[in-house]
Design a protein around this motif. Structure first.
Motif, short mmCIF file in Angstrom:
data_model
loop_
_atom_site.label_atom_id
_atom_site.label_comp_id
_atom_site.label_asym_id
_atom_site.label_seq_id
_atom_site.Cartn_x
_atom_site.Cartn_y
_atom_site.Cartn_z
N ALA A 201 -5.30 5.60 4.50
CA ALA A 201 -4.13 4.88 3.91
C ALA A 201 -4.33 3.71 3.31
CB ALA A 201 -2.97 4.82 5.12
N VAL A 202 -5.19 2.93 3.96
CA VAL A 202 -5.51 1.62 3.60
C VAL A 202 -6.45 1.48 2.17
CG1 VAL A 202 -7.15 -0.26 4.04
CG2 VAL A 202 -5.53 0.58 5.67
N ARG A 203 -7.39 2.64 1.94
CA ARG A 203 -8.05 2.94 0.87
C ARG A 203 -6.95 3.25 -0.32
NH1 ARG A 203 -11.89 5.11 4.34
NH2 ARG A 203 -10.78 7.26 3.96
N ASP A 204 -5.79 4.10 0.01
CA ASP A 204 -4.88 4.38 -0.83
C ASP A 204 -4.21 3.18 -1.56
OD1 ASP A 204 -5.31 7.06 -0.74
OD2 ASP A 204 -3.96 7.52 1.01
N GLN A 205 -4.11 2.05 -0.83
CA GLN A 205 -3.75 0.99 -1.53
C GLN A 205 -4.59 0.09 -2.04
OE1 GLN A 205 -1.07 -0.48 2.48
NE2 GLN A 205 -0.38 -1.40 0.65
N GLY A 206 -6.01 0.55 -2.11
CA GLY A 206 -7.07 -0.19 -2.92
C GLY A 206 -7.93 -1.35 -1.79
N TYR A 207 -7.56 -1.16 -0.50
CA TYR A 207 -8.23 -2.12 0.77
C TYR A 207 -9.24 -1.14 1.24
CZ TYR A 207 -4.55 -5.51 0.08
OH TYR A 207 -3.53 -6.37 -0.42
N GLU A 208 -10.14 -1.85 1.85
CA GLU A 208 -11.21 -1.51 2.86
C GLU A 208 -10.86 -1.79 4.06
OE1 GLU A 208 -13.79 0.79 2.10
OE2 GLU A 208 -13.16 0.91 -0.14
N LEU A 209 -11.14 -0.74 5.11
CA LEU A 209 -11.06 -0.88 6.48
C LEU A 209 -12.36 -1.22 6.97
CD1 LEU A 209 -9.29 -0.84 9.04
CD2 LEU A 209 -9.70 1.74 9.30
N ASP B 76 -9.03 -4.29 17.13
CA ASP B 76 -9.13 -5.62 16.31
C ASP B 76 -10.47 -5.41 15.34
OD1 ASP B 76 -7.73 -7.81 18.59
OD2 ASP B 76 -9.08 -6.24 19.45
N PHE B 77 -9.63 -5.22 14.07
CA PHE B 77 -10.66 -5.27 12.83
C PHE B 77 -9.99 -5.93 11.63
CE2 PHE B 77 -7.91 -1.54 12.20
CZ PHE B 77 -7.92 -0.66 13.51
N ALA B 78 -10.29 -5.23 10.45
CA ALA B 78 -10.08 -6.08 9.28
C ALA B 78 -9.68 -5.02 8.15
CB ALA B 78 -11.15 -7.13 8.73
N THR B 79 -8.84 -5.57 7.20
CA THR B 79 -8.75 -4.88 5.92
C THR B 79 -8.80 -5.80 4.91
OG1 THR B 79 -6.34 -5.25 6.29
CG2 THR B 79 -7.06 -2.85 6.87
N SER B 80 -9.46 -5.29 3.67
CA SER B 80 -9.85 -6.68 2.74
C SER B 80 -9.89 -5.80 1.23
CB SER B 80 -11.08 -7.05 3.06
OG SER B 80 -12.04 -6.08 3.09
N ILE B 81 -9.71 -6.61 0.29
CA ILE B 81 -9.90 -6.51 -0.95
C ILE B 81 -10.31 -7.59 -1.62
CG2 ILE B 81 -7.13 -7.11 -1.80
CD1 ILE B 81 -7.49 -4.60 -3.61
N GLY B 82 -11.41 -7.41 -2.60
CA GLY B 82 -12.12 -8.62 -3.34
C GLY B 82 -13.09 -9.41 -2.13
N PHE B 83 -13.35 -8.85 -1.13
CA PHE B 83 -14.22 -9.69 -0.32
C PHE B 83 -15.36 -8.46 0.05
CE2 PHE B 83 -11.09 -12.11 0.96
CZ PHE B 83 -11.44 -13.53 1.20
N ARG C 65 0.69 -1.19 5.89
CA ARG C 65 1.19 -0.87 4.22
C ARG C 65 2.08 -2.12 3.74
NH1 ARG C 65 1.69 4.53 5.30
NH2 ARG C 65 4.15 4.23 5.44
N THR C 66 3.14 -2.48 4.75
CA THR C 66 4.20 -3.20 4.28
C THR C 66 3.43 -4.79 4.29
OG1 THR C 66 6.08 -2.23 5.21
CG2 THR C 66 6.33 -4.45 4.85
N ALA C 67 2.54 -5.10 5.22
CA ALA C 67 1.87 -6.31 5.27
C ALA C 67 0.85 -6.52 4.27
CB ALA C 67 1.12 -6.43 6.60
N LEU C 68 0.30 -5.65 3.87
CA LEU C 68 -0.67 -5.70 2.79
C LEU C 68 0.04 -5.72 1.38
CD1 LEU C 68 -3.30 -3.09 3.65
CD2 LEU C 68 -3.62 -5.36 4.08
N THR C 69 1.12 -5.20 1.34
CA THR C 69 2.06 -5.37 -0.19
C THR C 69 2.57 -6.99 0.11
OG1 THR C 69 2.61 -3.12 0.08
CG2 THR C 69 4.02 -4.68 -1.18
#
Length: 230
Positions: A163-171, A190-197, A130-134
């Motif tokens: 938790a990721v979706r609550d920040q608007g991201y996708e896992l 090893d995976f990805a979180t993203s927004i706008g992709f 959460r902190t990293a995405l912010t």
């Protein structure tokens, strides 16, 4: 855009990077457990944007120099686990780079991430994520953002996904497991979180000298806007 994320297992797999970049026409390379004392400025046409400085084994991001320009870089330390306090394996666990497309002027953010080890609680890793995405959104408010790396999160991914979706991201996970060293702990790390992709797919590549397998993310930007050149 093609991005490879790879935990090199204490730099052991560093010699594989040029071949991986060439074989998959990679645009961005995000590394974990890279020996920053031996880091080259260029790998097969990719330019080093930045590497973390506070630990010998850290993070690095490379980008294709004839496609992008690095506009800004940010690395941060995240909430520490007991393992971090005792053994001090890593200070900076996220390295983000704001990139500008040379042709159309659009900007994106790509980051390499390495969560606390399995000795820590999942709740701590969720806090780190959460902190990293912010922080990445502070690096470029509203920009498409992709954070890849070793999340050290093999079980209860549903909680992380929410938790990721609550920040608007996708896992997004890869098509097969990415860690094989211990039978009990094998799985997706090893995976990805993203927004706008739009993540077309994430493929787990063949294993090399690391206990982690590299992952290849193929993605297209879905929401971006030109950023005026200063």
């Amino acid at each position: 855009m093609k991005v490879i994320s790879y935990n090199l297992r204490k730099h052991r797999a560093a010699g594989e990077l040029a071949a991986l970049v060439d074989a998959h026409a990679v645009d961005v390379l995000c590394l974990q457990e890279y020996d920053t004392r031996e880091i080259p400025a260029e790998i097969s046409g990719l330019r080093l944007a930045e590497a973390t400085q506070r630990n010998r084994l850290g993070l690095a991001v490379y980008y294709r120099e004839n496609t992008y320009r690095a506009v800004e870089v940010r690395s941060i330390a995240l909430k520490k686990s007991l393992h971090d306090y005792v053994l001090k394996p890593a200070e900076e666990r996220m390295l983000g780079v704001r990139l500008r497309d040379i042709d159309d002027g659009h900007e994106i953010i790509v980051a390499s991430f390495h969560a606390a080890p399995l000795t820590a609680l999942n709740s701590l890793r969720r806090h780190q994520i959460r902190t990293a995405l912010t922080e990445l959104q502070n690096l470029g408010p509203g920009l498409p953002t992709l954070m890849v790396g070793d999340y050290n999160y093999p079980v209860f991914k549903e909680n992380l996904g929410q938790a990721v979706r609550d920040q608007g991201y996708e896992l997004t996970l890869s098509d097969s497991r990415t860690y094989t060293r211990y039978r009990f702990f094998r799985g997706h790390y090893d995976f990805a979180t993203s927004i706008g992709f739009d993540i077309a797919h994430i493929r787990t590549l063949p294993q090399g000298l690391s206990d982690h397998l590299p992952i290849l993310i193929t993605a297209d930007v879905t929401g971006t806007r030109p950023v005026p050149t200063p």
